[in-house]
Motif scaffolding. Structure first.
Motif, mmCIF file in Angstrom:
data_model
loop_
_atom_site.group_PDB
_atom_site.id
_atom_site.type_symbol
_atom_site.label_atom_id
_atom_site.label_comp_id
_atom_site.label_asym_id
_atom_site.label_seq_id
_atom_site.Cartn_x
_atom_site.Cartn_y
_atom_site.Cartn_z
ATOM 1 N N VAL A 140 0.950 -1.235 0.074
ATOM 2 C CA VAL A 140 0.003 0.222 -0.145
ATOM 3 C C VAL A 140 0.931 1.213 -0.012
ATOM 4 N N ARG A 141 0.537 2.292 -0.980
ATOM 5 C CA ARG A 141 1.546 3.295 -0.940
ATOM 6 C C ARG A 141 0.559 4.408 -1.061
ATOM 7 N N ASP A 142 1.162 5.760 -0.928
ATOM 8 C CA ASP A 142 0.447 7.013 -1.309
ATOM 9 C C ASP A 142 0.111 7.051 -2.843
ATOM 10 N N ILE A 143 -1.098 7.584 -3.277
ATOM 11 C CA ILE A 143 -1.273 7.555 -4.555
ATOM 12 C C ILE A 143 -0.558 8.540 -5.250
ATOM 13 N N VAL A 144 -0.053 8.094 -6.551
ATOM 14 C CA VAL A 144 0.725 8.819 -7.240
ATOM 15 C C VAL A 144 0.092 8.768 -8.685
ATOM 16 N N ALA A 145 -0.320 10.128 -9.264
ATOM 17 C CA ALA A 145 -1.079 10.439 -10.338
ATOM 18 C C ALA A 145 -0.521 11.111 -11.235
ATOM 19 N N SER A 146 0.625 11.776 -11.068
ATOM 20 C CA SER A 146 1.308 12.503 -12.194
ATOM 21 C C SER A 146 2.023 11.383 -13.027
ATOM 22 N N GLN A 147 2.258 11.577 -14.222
ATOM 23 C CA GLN A 147 3.299 10.905 -15.361
ATOM 24 C C GLN A 147 4.118 11.887 -15.918
ATOM 25 N N LEU A 148 5.248 11.404 -16.267
ATOM 26 C CA LEU A 148 6.354 12.091 -16.956
ATOM 27 C C LEU A 148 5.858 12.072 -18.485
ATOM 28 N N GLU A 149 6.091 13.243 -18.936
ATOM 29 C CA GLU A 149 5.819 13.586 -20.294
ATOM 30 C C GLU A 149 7.033 13.125 -21.181
ATOM 31 N N ILE A 150 6.598 12.143 -22.122
ATOM 32 C CA ILE A 150 7.985 11.388 -22.866
ATOM 33 C C ILE A 150 7.755 12.112 -24.327
ATOM 34 N N THR A 151 8.875 12.843 -24.912
ATOM 35 C CA THR A 151 8.833 13.291 -26.148
ATOM 36 C C THR A 151 9.656 12.444 -27.103
ATOM 37 N N SER A 152 10.601 11.568 -26.578
ATOM 38 C CA SER A 152 11.351 10.631 -27.432
ATOM 39 C C SER A 152 11.688 9.424 -26.265
ATOM 40 N N PRO A 153 11.412 8.223 -26.792
ATOM 41 C CA PRO A 153 10.770 7.874 -28.228
ATOM 42 C C PRO A 153 9.517 7.989 -28.454
ATOM 43 N N VAL A 154 9.070 7.805 -29.514
ATOM 44 C CA VAL A 154 7.695 8.094 -29.813
ATOM 45 C C VAL A 154 6.871 6.687 -29.902
ATOM 46 N N VAL A 155 5.638 6.596 -29.245
ATOM 47 C CA VAL A 155 5.043 5.372 -29.450
ATOM 48 C C VAL A 155 4.820 4.734 -30.735
ATOM 49 N N ASP A 156 5.099 3.440 -31.098
ATOM 50 C CA ASP A 156 5.043 2.712 -32.185
ATOM 51 C C ASP A 156 5.608 3.155 -33.478
ATOM 52 N N TYR A 157 6.867 4.021 -33.201
ATOM 53 C CA TYR A 157 7.738 4.311 -34.287
ATOM 54 C C TYR A 157 8.819 3.169 -34.494
ATOM 55 N N ASP A 158 9.585 3.195 -35.679
ATOM 56 C CA ASP A 158 10.663 2.278 -35.750
ATOM 57 C C ASP A 158 11.999 3.191 -35.509
ATOM 58 N N TYR A 159 12.814 2.365 -35.054
ATOM 59 C CA TYR A 159 14.104 3.068 -34.465
ATOM 60 C C TYR A 159 15.303 1.775 -35.225
ATOM 61 N N ASN A 160 16.376 2.640 -35.667
ATOM 62 C CA ASN A 160 17.262 1.673 -36.227
ATOM 63 C C ASN A 160 18.653 1.953 -35.455
ATOM 64 N N GLN A 161 18.994 2.511 -34.610
ATOM 65 C CA GLN A 161 19.924 2.473 -33.595
ATOM 66 C C GLN A 161 20.130 1.660 -32.458
ATOM 67 N N ARG A 162 21.163 1.152 -32.247
ATOM 68 C CA ARG A 162 21.400 0.415 -31.073
ATOM 69 C C ARG A 162 20.988 0.988 -29.669
ATOM 70 N N VAL A 163 21.737 2.493 -29.840
ATOM 71 C CA VAL A 163 21.458 3.180 -28.515
ATOM 72 C C VAL A 163 20.506 4.349 -28.929
ATOM 73 N N ILE A 164 19.195 4.545 -28.373
ATOM 74 C CA ILE A 164 18.665 5.789 -28.872
ATOM 75 C C ILE A 164 18.318 6.928 -27.503
ATOM 76 N N ASN A 165 17.888 7.994 -27.697
ATOM 77 C CA ASN A 165 17.740 8.963 -26.737
ATOM 78 C C ASN A 165 16.414 9.068 -26.146
ATOM 79 N N VAL A 166 16.366 9.206 -25.044
ATOM 80 C CA VAL A 166 15.113 9.326 -24.184
ATOM 81 C C VAL A 166 14.920 10.637 -23.703
#
Length: 366
Positions: A140-166
């Motif tokens: 049981v924990r304190d309710i956490v409602a916030s989420q980080l806003e992710i700008t990269s990577p993009v959902v369902d995109y294709d990436y062709n590098q071994r290491v990508i930026n987040v």
């Protein structure tokens, strides 16, 4: 379902039975969490290929305050798991009485109506060839409602590098509480990277593999407790059009990933093959055999070395050495290894966690 097994019933699926291993376990959520050491933790339960385990999550006694919630958090190494959570009329914010994959959901919360009844949990290893290790916590924990806003990577995109930026942003309502942003990569044995924070922005890196990928990103406070809800971003890893370029995503026999836990620190990865040829920052590649995709000198990593599937990698034992170059003392590290990537049988992942820290210049461990 029938006693001791689960069968796939849809006509378009293989007629495979998943046999249960072990006996069902009763777990009691701790009502005073999430202080360290007070959660009920199930660590490294191995589930064999084509296997399953079941658990009963006992009801939380009494009422749960309005500002708290019951939760179950999953971590899987060596692949992914299917999870079924069956409840007793619970009013949760998300779907219940359902199946989901741990590559898509790693944090399940419930009991928002003031009570948390008993749950029945089933964890299935869908791989027909490879075992997995499953860890999870209930509490049981304190309710956490916030989420980080992710700008990269993009959902369902294709990436062709071994290491990508987040990259992304921290919500203003929790900016003063977020001490670290942690990136978890279930497709690379659960490898974790720590992002750098500047103001309300964070930047980090993630290592990806061929095929379907996902990363989970969460903000933690100074005690390592979650300040934000985890965000999972699914995407695909595809072959790079120029496979000889640095950091290109290619099929591989072996991928070695080094990460560490201190900023402004340079830790180096050395990988030697059976012919005593070593790939390191002073010799970034062996033609037609392998290369160092990334050499990180500023902290946290990842540092990545790849041996090509279509190359001339030698059979035999490979030696891995990790060396402290400069920065903060008492640095702990992990080395994650992917074998047989993008081929059949399935990719296998391993994780090695340092038991002792690197403490000074030229201090190395093999």
């Amino acid at each position: 379902m029938r006693e001791n097994s689960i069968s796939l019933l849809d006509a378009n699926e293989e007629s495979t039975d998943f046999g249960f291993s072990g006996t069902p376990s009763n777990l009691h959520p701790h009502v005073d969490g999430p202080q360290p050491g007070q959660l009920t933790a199930i660590n490294d339960h191995s589930i064999p290929a084509n296997g399953a385990r079941s658990y009963t999550i006992m009801a939380v006694p009494g009422a749960i305050p309005a500002v708290k919630e019951a939760f179950i958090r999953f971590e899987v190494q060596g692949g992914e798991a299917w999870v079924s959570i069956i409840d007793n009329g619970i009013n949760a914010s998300g779907p219940t009485d359902t199946w989901f994959k741990t590559s898509e959901l790693t944090d399940f919360s419930y009991g928002h109506d003031g009570s948390a009844p008993e749950l029945f949990l089933t964890v299935v290893n869908p791989s027909l060839t490879t075992s997995i290790n499953v860890s999870f916590e209930v509490g049981v924990r304190d309710i956490v409602a916030s989420q980080l806003e992710i700008t990269s990577p993009v959902v369902d995109y294709d990436y062709n590098q071994r290491v990508i930026n987040v990259k992304g942003n921290i919500p203003h309502e929790v900016i003063d509480r977020v001490e670290n942003v942690v990136i978890t990569q279930p497709n690379v044995s659960g490898a974790r990277n720590v992002a750098s924070i500047t103001g309300d922005e964070f930047t980090g890196k993630a290592v990806i593999s061929f095929g379907n990928n996902s990363i989970s990103i969460v903000g933690l406070d100074e005690n390592g407790q979650e300040v934000t809800l985890p965000v999972t971003v699914p995407f695909a890893g595809v072959k790079h059009p120029n496979p000889t370029s640095v950091n290109a995503l290619v099929k591989s026999n072996m991928v070695y990933v080094l990460s560490w836990d201190t900023n402004s620190t340079d830790i180096d990865l050395y990988v030697s093959d059976p012919q005593n040829r070593t790939i390191w920052y002073g010799n970034r590649s062996i033609a037609g055999v392998g290369r160092q995709d990334v050499d990180d000198v500023n902290g946290f990593g990842p540092e990545v070395t790849t041996f090509f599937y279509d190359g001339n990698a030698s059979e035999g034992n490979y030696e891995v050495n990790v060396n402290y170059y400069s920065g903060s003392p008492d640095t702990y590290y992990t080395v994650d290894v992917l074998l047989n990537e993008g081929n059949s049988p399935e990719t296998v992942g391993y994780r090695y966690v340092a038991e002792n820290p690197l403490t000074s210049a030229s201090h190395g461990q093999g």
